[in-house]
Design a protein around this motif. Structure first.
Motif, PDB file in Angstrom:
ATOM      1  N   GLU A   1     -47.264  56.284  57.215  1.00  0.00           N
ATOM      2  CA  GLU A   1     -47.039  56.224  58.662  1.00  0.00           C
ATOM      3  C   GLU A   1     -46.012  55.156  59.013  1.00  0.00           C
ATOM      4  N   SER A   2     -46.171  54.026  58.346  1.00  0.00           N
ATOM      5  CA  SER A   2     -45.258  52.913  58.581  1.00  0.00           C
ATOM      6  C   SER A   2     -43.812  53.309  58.206  1.00  0.00           C
ATOM      7  N   LEU A   3     -43.704  54.004  57.094  1.00  0.00           N
ATOM      8  CA  LEU A   3     -42.370  54.475  56.662  1.00  0.00           C
ATOM      9  C   LEU A   3     -41.791  55.470  57.672  1.00  0.00           C
ATOM     10  N   ARG A   4     -42.683  56.328  58.176  1.00  0.00           N
ATOM     11  CA  ARG A   4     -42.239  57.332  59.159  1.00  0.00           C
ATOM     12  C   ARG A   4     -41.689  56.632  60.409  1.00  0.00           C
ATOM     13  N   ARG A   5     -42.369  55.563  60.781  1.00  0.00           N
ATOM     14  CA  ARG A   5     -41.917  54.814  61.972  1.00  0.00           C
ATOM     15  C   ARG A   5     -40.538  54.204  61.717  1.00  0.00           C
ATOM     16  N   THR A   6     -40.370  53.681  60.497  1.00  0.00           N
ATOM     17  CA  THR A   6     -39.059  53.089  60.152  1.00  0.00           C
ATOM     18  C   THR A   6     -37.969  54.155  60.226  1.00  0.00           C
ATOM     19  N   LEU A   7     -38.268  55.321  59.661  1.00  0.00           N
ATOM     20  CA  LEU A   7     -37.270  56.403  59.695  1.00  0.00           C
ATOM     21  C   LEU A   7     -37.001  56.827  61.132  1.00  0.00           C
ATOM     22  N   GLY A   8     -38.079  56.777  61.955  1.00  0.00           N
ATOM     23  CA  GLY A   8     -37.923  57.122  63.370  1.00  0.00           C
ATOM     24  C   GLY A   8     -36.959  56.169  64.067  1.00  0.00           C
ATOM     25  N   ILE A   9     -37.095  54.895  63.736  1.00  0.00           N
ATOM     26  CA  ILE A   9     -36.202  53.892  64.341  1.00  0.00           C
ATOM     27  C   ILE A   9     -34.753  54.140  63.876  1.00  0.00           C
ATOM     28  N   LEU A  10     -34.633  54.476  62.607  1.00  0.00           N
ATOM     29  CA  LEU A  10     -33.281  54.775  62.077  1.00  0.00           C
ATOM     30  C   LEU A  10     -32.617  55.902  62.870  1.00  0.00           C
TER      31      LEU A  10
ATOM     32  N   GLU B   1     -35.327  51.811  82.582  1.00  0.00           N
ATOM     33  CA  GLU B   1     -36.386  51.261  81.712  1.00  0.00           C
ATOM     34  C   GLU B   1     -36.217  51.779  80.288  1.00  0.00           C
ATOM     35  N   GLU B   2     -36.025  53.114  80.240  1.00  0.00           N
ATOM     36  CA  GLU B   2     -35.844  53.740  78.921  1.00  0.00           C
ATOM     37  C   GLU B   2     -34.600  53.179  78.244  1.00  0.00           C
ATOM     38  N   ASP B   3     -33.568  52.982  79.069  1.00  0.00           N
ATOM     39  CA  ASP B   3     -32.300  52.474  78.577  1.00  0.00           C
ATOM     40  C   ASP B   3     -32.507  51.099  77.933  1.00  0.00           C
ATOM     41  N   PHE B   4     -33.274  50.282  78.640  1.00  0.00           N
ATOM     42  CA  PHE B   4     -33.540  48.934  78.147  1.00  0.00           C
ATOM     43  C   PHE B   4     -34.279  48.974  76.812  1.00  0.00           C
ATOM     44  N   GLU B   5     -35.290  49.834  76.794  1.00  0.00           N
ATOM     45  CA  GLU B   5     -36.100  49.972  75.581  1.00  0.00           C
ATOM     46  C   GLU B   5     -35.245  50.464  74.400  1.00  0.00           C
TER      47      GLU B   5
ATOM     48  N   ILE C   1     -34.297  48.642  70.765  1.00  0.00           N
ATOM     49  CA  ILE C   1     -34.466  49.243  69.435  1.00  0.00           C
ATOM     50  C   ILE C   1     -33.127  49.240  68.689  1.00  0.00           C
ATOM     51  N   GLN C   2     -32.084  49.624  69.419  1.00  0.00           N
ATOM     52  CA  GLN C   2     -30.727  49.645  68.838  1.00  0.00           C
ATOM     53  C   GLN C   2     -30.365  48.282  68.260  1.00  0.00           C
ATOM     54  N   THR C   3     -30.570  47.268  69.073  1.00  0.00           N
ATOM     55  CA  THR C   3     -30.189  45.925  68.644  1.00  0.00           C
ATOM     56  C   THR C   3     -30.975  45.513  67.414  1.00  0.00           C
ATOM     57  N   ARG C   4     -32.267  45.820  67.442  1.00  0.00           N
ATOM     58  CA  ARG C   4     -33.111  45.471  66.288  1.00  0.00           C
ATOM     59  C   ARG C   4     -32.639  46.198  65.033  1.00  0.00           C
ATOM     60  N   LEU C   5     -32.355  47.477  65.229  1.00  0.00           N
ATOM     61  CA  LEU C   5     -31.920  48.296  64.095  1.00  0.00           C
ATOM     62  C   LEU C   5     -30.589  47.793  63.519  1.00  0.00           C
TER      63      LEU C   5
ATOM     64  N   LYS D   1     -37.342  49.723  51.901  1.00  0.00           N
ATOM     65  CA  LYS D   1     -38.380  48.690  51.866  1.00  0.00           C
ATOM     66  C   LYS D   1     -37.858  47.437  52.576  1.00  0.00           C
ATOM     67  N   ASN D   2     -36.625  47.061  52.244  1.00  0.00           N
ATOM     68  CA  ASN D   2     -36.044  45.871  52.877  1.00  0.00           C
ATOM     69  C   ASN D   2     -35.860  46.081  54.372  1.00  0.00           C
ATOM     70  N   LEU D   3     -35.377  47.268  54.742  1.00  0.00           N
ATOM     71  CA  LEU D   3     -35.155  47.554  56.156  1.00  0.00           C
ATOM     72  C   LEU D   3     -36.462  47.459  56.936  1.00  0.00           C
ATOM     73  N   LYS D   4     -37.496  48.022  56.332  1.00  0.00           N
ATOM     74  CA  LYS D   4     -38.828  48.006  56.978  1.00  0.00           C
ATOM     75  C   LYS D   4     -39.276  46.559  57.187  1.00  0.00           C
ATOM     76  N   ASN D   5     -39.079  45.731  56.168  1.00  0.00           N
ATOM     77  CA  ASN D   5     -39.470  44.321  56.276  1.00  0.00           C
ATOM     78  C   ASN D   5     -38.686  43.614  57.391  1.00  0.00           C
ATOM     79  N   TYR D   6     -37.391  43.876  57.452  1.00  0.00           N
ATOM     80  CA  TYR D   6     -36.568  43.237  58.479  1.00  0.00           C
ATOM     81  C   TYR D   6     -36.995  43.683  59.875  1.00  0.00           C
ATOM     82  N   LEU D   7     -37.320  44.974  59.981  1.00  0.00           N
ATOM     83  CA  LEU D   7     -37.716  45.499  61.296  1.00  0.00           C
ATOM     84  C   LEU D   7     -39.055  44.932  61.739  1.00  0.00           C
ATOM     85  N   GLU D   8     -39.908  44.670  60.769  1.00  0.00           N
ATOM     86  CA  GLU D   8     -41.251  44.171  61.112  1.00  0.00           C
ATOM     87  C   GLU D   8     -41.259  42.675  61.405  1.00  0.00           C
ATOM     88  N   GLU D   9     -40.218  41.979  60.939  1.00  0.00           N
ATOM     89  CA  GLU D   9     -40.168  40.522  61.126  1.00  0.00           C
ATOM     90  C   GLU D   9     -40.081  40.136  62.588  1.00  0.00           C
TER      91      GLU D   9
END
Lengths: 289, 185
Positions: free
Chosen positions: A32-41, B117-121, B125-129, B177-185
């Motif tokens: 699920e977590s991976l799916r969310r990451t891909l969703g953000i991508l 609102e949606e635009d802001f959100e 996300i864009q900036t984080r990504l 894996k790295n991207l996920k970690n960065y996004l979660e930080e």
């Protein structure tokens, strides 16, 4: 799991992962977590090429088609290098042939046809060397891959080598003639022979036309541009290269005859060039097919 | 109702390049139309610099135009195109030492019709990504863009990058894996 989401697993592996996911909560939450990451991508916004960018690229391509870029194109394609190599090889071919075959003969006994045959044999050797060089450079066996794909290259080398052999042959004989004959008489004779050379003029012209068409078939694929300059350039270049060689092989050699042949070849090439240009403009034929 | 088959069945890339090799300029235009958007997006996402992406885009298509005669028809056109683009982009990045993150102020970015609102959100996300992507190594960013955005399979990617499928798999794994970690930080 990443490869599972990207659909890069085999059928058996997919079944295995699906079954495991049913039993393992940890992996499920990871999925699920991976799916969310891909969703953000997927949120990454798209960009589109601007009209300005398209225009710039189009202009650059147009310039490439132009006359100024032709020189660069030849250099990039290593065409000039190949031609230079062929010229050197042609010179070696003739000098070696003369040395081997005629060392016991006076110059006026040299048969131009023999020299020409030597030139052709040497060209064959040259093609073999080219094949070897190609194999060394790319690791591909061009004989196995199909000669036809390399026909333009082979034709280039052969034509240039034959042309050089022909020109050198005539040069040697012209030197010999000026050495043994009085200059004034020689020129008068030359003039007379030139006047009588109309038959050879026609022969030269006809051979030029045939060789021009052959050149077109073999080499014009390389030139996609459909401008008069290119048509004339290619036509004249290869016609002048091949026509005198072919004609020398057919008729006895004389300097006056040779001049007539060259004039005929030139006229033939020019006619063929203009004719081709007209046909291309009228879209009767496509040069590059 | 009669359906015109020629409108449905598109020529393959390889067929188009073959026709271009035979002198049909329209075939090149068709290839351009087909790949202009995917290629520009690929380059923008990979380099993070729109101006640089445009430069490489232009050079890549120009190289295709120039070298089309030498294209081996037994190969896949898209692989060849991306290979050219990747090499040029990597060269440029090394020469210019481009500093990421990605620029967001691109005029040509397509804006959807969305509420403020949606635009802001979305912007958040864009900036984080973009930030997370910029933290990835060049190697990982490249593999992620090729896999995720261009939708290429591992074999194609391995051909473009001239490495084994195993290497591609491992890079995709670590990149995400790295991207996920960065996004979660």
């Amino acid at each position: 799991l990443i490869h599972y989401l990207y659909g890069e697993l085999s059928e058996a592996e997919i079944i295995e992962v699906t079954n495991h996911l049913k039993e393992c909560d940890g992996c499920q939450s990871e999925l699920e977590s991976l799916r969310r990451t891909l969703g953000i991508l997927n949120e990454f916004k798209e960009v589109s090429p601007t009209e300005e960018l398209r225009k710039r690229l189009k202009e650059r391509i147009e310039r490439q088609r132009g006359w100024i870029e032709l020189g660069n194109h030849l250099l990039r394609e290593e065409l000039l290098l190949r031609i230079a190599f062929s010229v050197v090889f042609g010179i070696i071919a003739v000098v070696t042939s003369v040395f081997i075959l005629t060392r016991n003969l006076p110059l006026n006994k040299i048969e131009p046809r023999i020299l020409l045959v030597c030139g052709i044999i040497w060209s064959g050797t040259y093609i073999a060397l080219f094949g070897l060089a190609f194999y060394r450079r790319t690791g591909e066996n061009w004989l196995r891959k199909g000669i036809s794909s390399h026909l333009p290259n082979i034709a280039q080398h052969t034509l240039v080598s034959i042309a050089v052999a022909t020109i050198l042959t005539s040069f040697i004989l012209a030197l010999e003639l000026s050495g043994v004959t009085d200059f004034k008489t020689h020129f008068i004779n030359l003039f007379r022979k030139f006047h009588r050379g109309w038959v050879y003029f026609i022969i030269g012209g006809a051979i030029a036309l045939i060789s021009f068409l052959t050149s077109c078939l073999l080499l014009m694929r390389k030139l996609k541009e459909q401008s008069l300059v290119h048509v004339l350039l290619a036509g004249c270049l290869f016609t002048v290269a091949i026509a005198p060689g072919l004609t020398l092989f057919c008729v006895p050699f004389m300097v006056g005859t040779y001049l007539s042949l060259l004039c005929g070849s030139g006229s033939g090439a020019l006619t063929a060039g203009v004719l081709s240009y007209w046909l291309v403009r009228r879209k009767v034929v496509h040069l590059s097919t | 109702m009669a359906i015109r088959l020629d409108l449905i069945i598109q020529d393959s890339d390889e067929e188009l390049i073959r026709r271009f090799q035979l002198g049909n300029a329209d075939a090149f235009d068709q290839l351009f139309v087909r790949y202009e958007k995917p290629l520009l997006n690929f380059l923008y996402r990979f380099t993070g610099d729109y101006q640089l992406a445009e430069d490489v885009f232009q050079e890549a298509f120009f190289t295709v135009y120039e070298k089309a005669q030498k294209f081996d028809l037994s190969k896949k056109f898209s692989t060849w195109l991306y290979e050219i683009a990747v090499n040029k982009a990597v060269d440029k990045l090394r020469k210019k030492k481009v500093v990421l993150p990605l620029k967001s102020e691109i005029e040509s970015i397509e804006h959807d019709q969305i509420s403020p609102e949606e635009d802001f959100e979305k912007r958040e996300i864009q900036t984080r990504l973009q930030k997370a992507l910029s933290f990835l190594s060049e190697e990982h960013r490249l593999i992620l863009v090729l896999k995720h955005y261009q939708g290429l399979d591992y074999k194609e990617i391995s051909e473009i990058l001239n490495c084994s499928v195993g290497t591609v798999k491992s890079r995709v794994y670590y990149a995400l894996k790295n991207l996920k970690n960065y996004l979660e930080e």
